[in-house]
Enzyme design. Structure first.
Site, PDB file in Angstrom:
ATOM      1  N   LYS A 189      80.708 -15.344 103.794  1.00 58.17           N
ATOM      2  CA  LYS A 189      82.015 -15.634 104.584  1.00 58.17           C
ATOM      3  C   LYS A 189      81.776 -16.488 105.860  1.00 58.17           C
ATOM      4  CE  LYS A 189      84.751 -11.838 102.566  1.00 58.17           C
ATOM      5  NZ  LYS A 189      85.931 -12.577 101.667  1.00 58.17           N
ATOM      6  N   HIS A 210      78.690 -11.312  98.959  1.00 59.78           N
ATOM      7  CA  HIS A 210      79.751 -12.461  99.384  1.00 59.78           C
ATOM      8  C   HIS A 210      80.247 -12.223 100.661  1.00 59.78           C
ATOM      9  CE1 HIS A 210      83.098 -10.214  97.935  1.00 59.78           C
ATOM     10  NE2 HIS A 210      83.702 -11.193  98.755  1.00 59.78           N
ATOM     11  N   LYS A 248      91.611   0.665  97.741  1.00 52.18           N
ATOM     12  CA  LYS A 248      92.586  -0.353  97.132  1.00 52.18           C
ATOM     13  C   LYS A 248      94.135   0.419  97.327  1.00 52.18           C
ATOM     14  CE  LYS A 248      89.428  -2.380  94.767  1.00 52.18           C
ATOM     15  NZ  LYS A 248      89.153  -3.706  95.167  1.00 52.18           N
ATOM     16  N   GLU A 280      92.716  -3.032 101.129  1.00 45.15           N
ATOM     17  CA  GLU A 280      93.323  -4.166 100.336  1.00 45.15           C
ATOM     18  C   GLU A 280      94.556  -3.514  99.729  1.00 45.15           C
ATOM     19  OE1 GLU A 280      89.891  -6.050  97.955  1.00 45.15           O
ATOM     20  OE2 GLU A 280      89.248  -3.899  97.894  1.00 45.15           O
ATOM     21  N   ASP A 301      81.189   0.204  95.590  1.00 41.51           N
ATOM     22  CA  ASP A 301      81.644  -1.383  95.375  1.00 41.51           C
ATOM     23  C   ASP A 301      81.890  -2.010  96.548  1.00 41.51           C
ATOM     24  OD1 ASP A 301      83.053  -3.433  94.265  1.00 41.51           O
ATOM     25  OD2 ASP A 301      85.016  -2.608  94.437  1.00 41.51           O
ATOM     26  N   HIS A 342      79.216  -4.618 100.834  1.00 40.00           N
ATOM     27  CA  HIS A 342      79.692  -5.487 102.121  1.00 40.00           C
ATOM     28  C   HIS A 342      79.860  -4.844 103.643  1.00 40.00           C
ATOM     29  CE1 HIS A 342      80.587  -7.452  98.426  1.00 40.00           C
ATOM     30  NE2 HIS A 342      81.757  -7.077  98.165  1.00 40.00           N
TER      31      HIS A 342
HETATM   32  C1  BG6 Z   1      84.060  -7.317  95.559  1.00 43.22           C
HETATM   33  C2  BG6 Z   1      84.677  -5.805  95.267  1.00 43.22           C
HETATM   34  O1  BG6 Z   1      82.890  -7.299  95.869  1.00 43.22           O
HETATM   35  O2  BG6 Z   1      84.949  -7.699  96.920  1.00 43.22           O
HETATM   36  C3  BG6 Z   1      86.255  -6.017  94.786  1.00 43.22           C
HETATM   37  O3  BG6 Z   1      84.005  -5.782  94.019  1.00 43.22           O
HETATM   38  C4  BG6 Z   1      86.874  -6.369  96.322  1.00 43.22           C
HETATM   39  O4  BG6 Z   1      86.618  -4.758  94.531  1.00 43.22           O
HETATM   40  C5  BG6 Z   1      86.410  -7.629  96.984  1.00 43.22           C
HETATM   41  O5  BG6 Z   1      88.344  -6.551  95.911  1.00 43.22           O
HETATM   42  C6  BG6 Z   1      86.779  -8.198  98.086  1.00 43.22           C
HETATM   43  O6  BG6 Z   1      86.352  -9.401  98.320  1.00 43.22           O
HETATM   44  P1  BG6 Z   1      87.103 -10.477  99.395  1.00 43.22           P
HETATM   45  O7  BG6 Z   1      86.344 -11.650  99.618  1.00 43.22           O
HETATM   46  O8  BG6 Z   1      88.467 -11.015  98.257  1.00 43.22           O
HETATM   47  O9  BG6 Z   1      87.851  -9.666 100.583  1.00 43.22           O
END
Ligand code: BG6
Length: 496
Positions: free
Chosen positions: A199, A195, A343, A233, A252, A257
């Site tokens: 963005k 995802h 995290k 995060e 993850d 990403h």
């Molecule tokens: C997800 C992870 O793919 O992306 C999560 O599994 C993470 O752990 C999240 O918190 C972060 O995505 P975004 O778009 O909220 O920054």
């Protein structure tokens, strides 16, 4: 800062504003696996609601399924709560009920025939020429069972399948998963989602680099000193201990990403803005990634993680990772890429920071301040309010020659189109319905990344503890020396 949800005027059911999507799409049944999970709750259900009400998508019906033994009414309540809590647009009662009617639920344990029946019902509601989008919001170890179920339910025809990351858990499992999925679906039906690529700000990297003559000539080892991709995060595990404990920060976030974003920063100009050309260039970046050296990796675990519910008392899962990566190609030879994510850190940020090489500075007198605030930086903020900043030294007004770090900043909010931004999953769901693979991953790309990750997966350094609310274990500073992490920022973004 996130805005409170706004009510938006959706078009009346049945009316389709012209000019929003260029082509007419066939109606779709969306089969949502993992429909009561965290991703469905936070992103997929709010996203599907918006797409459906806004007429950006064709008519859709949703068949939701998961391991929970509930009925359609219960699921509608669950979805309503999710959309109210996590949707970025406020819905009135009639908007919600017009979407709710499109939701059906069938427990996954009811088996393939029950699923097939629910899909047939949904198709009947949509008329002829219906297509199917299967969304697998399930952990890697459950993906194959779902693919088999789709095959048993005879739901492969007229369909695309969207698969969530991580795709496999290492090279071997990714190859096997690809082989097995290919036994059921053709490659052109498969959409491996990441995802971050949906963005708005990530796509703007492509526009910024390739639509302008200004930066591309200096986008290489001769002018760029190092790159940071930093996604701390504040979020903890939330309700995801089961998933997270067997995944950890590397699988993850990084192998998915952060590496995908790195590819947008590092790729050569593609010959066209189309899937094959983009994937070829991204895959070249992944092939030039140097195998990850465990000595250049800091794994961390926040204090208290082991006492979280669902976490093993001696867990070695990392909730934090920072690493130094390198690309073995002409453009980037010798330029370090520093990646960090974790995290329960001090701030939630998503930035890419490009540090340029410094000027000789010899003409400036001692004490002028030149160079004291680090190199010039180009910074992309990939947050929901995307921004770009270019920092440089400029003269402080007044007598003498004192230098200050200044910046030029741009925010998507200033374009007057901020209301049209689609949330990443919305954008990617729409692309998958259109059959557009441009922002999705290929089997080859994913396998290259797992292969380059093997030395780290085989030999992970022990996790180091860090305090919740910090920036990770102390070793992160040695990792990046003689440079420094950009975060926390010394100066905040300008309000606009
Ligand atoms: C997800 C992870 O793919 O992306 C999560 O599994 C993470 O752990 C999240 O918190 C972060 O995505 P975004 O778009 O909220 O920054």
């Amino acid at each position: 800062m996130s805005q409170p949800p706004q009510t938006i005027a959706y078009p009346a059911p049945g009316s389709r504003p012209t000019g929003q999507i260029p082509e007419r799409l066939a109606p779709h049944v969306v089969v949502l696996f993992g429909a009561t999970g965290d991703l469905a709750r936070r992103k997929l259900l709010p996203g599907l609601t918006h797409l459906s009400l806004s007429s950006l998508t064709p008519d859709i019906e949703v068949v939701a399924t998961s391991l929970e033994d509930i009925d359609t009414d219960k699921f509608r309540d669950f979805a309503h709560q999710a959309v109210t809590e996590f949707g970025s647009r406020k819905l009135d009662e009639s908007q919600w009920s017009s979407f709710a009617q499109r939701l059906r639920y069938v427990p996954q344990n009811a088996g393939p025939q029950a699923l097939a029946d629910a899909v047939a019902d949904a198709e009947a509601a949509l008329g002829p020429d219906v297509r199917r989008l299967h969304y697998l919001s399930v952990p890697p170890k459950a993906a194959l069972a779902v693919v088999t179920m789709l095959s048993d339910a005879n739901l492969v025809e007229r369909s695309v399948v969207v698969m969530e990351k991580p795709f496999g858990t290492d090279l071997q499992s990714a190859i096997e998963l690809n082989d097995q999925v290919h036994g059921v679906f053709r490659e052109r039906q498969i959409f491996r989602i990441d995802h971050f690529l949906g963005k708005e700000a990530a796509q703007n990297i492509l526009a910024f680099r390739f639509a302008n003559g200004l930066f591309e000539p200096i986008w290489n080892r001769n002018f760029i000193d190092h790159v940071q991709i930093d996604v701390p995060e504040t979020l903890g595990l939330d309700r995801r201990a089961g998933f997270y404990e067997s995944t950890g920060a590397f699988k993850d976030m990084v192998v998915t990403h952060l590496f995908q974003v790195m590819a947008f920063v590092a790729m050569e100009p593609p010959t066209a803005l189309e899937p094959r050309a983009i994937s070829e260039e991204k895959n070249k970046v992944f092939r030039s990634l140097l195998p990850l050296d465990p000595n250049l990796v800091v794994r961390g675990q926040y204090a208290g993680y082991r006492s979280e519910e669902g976490v093993a008392s001696e867990s070695e899962t990392e909730t934090f990772i920072a690493l130094k990566a390198g690309l073995d190609n002409w453009r980037w030879a010798g330029v370090p890429f520093y990646l960090r994510t974790g995290k329960r850190l001090a701030e939630g940020q998503r930035i890419i920071s490009i540090a340029f090489k410094e000027a000789p500075k010899s003409m400036f007198p001692a004490g002028s301040g030149v160079g004291t605030e680090g190199p010039d930086h180009l910074t992309f903020d990939l947050s929901d309010d995307p921004k770009v900043s270019l920092s440089f030294y400029g003269k402080r007004p007044g007598p003498g020659m004192k230098l200050d770090k200044l910046s030029m900043q741009f925010s998507v909010d200033e374009t007057g189109h901020a209301g049209e931004v689609l949330e990443a999953y919305e954008r990617l769901l729409l692309d998958a319905m259109r059959g557009d693979h441009t922002l999705f991953n290929t089997a080859e790309g994913i396998e290259s990344l797992w292969e380059r990750s093997t030395p780290l997966l085989d030999n992970p350094p022990p996790v180091k503890p860090y305090a919740p609310g910090s920036w990770g274990p102390n070793a992160i500073h040695q990792l990046i020396a003689p440079h420094a992490w950009r975060l926390p920022f010394e100066r905040t973004w300008r309000e606009h």
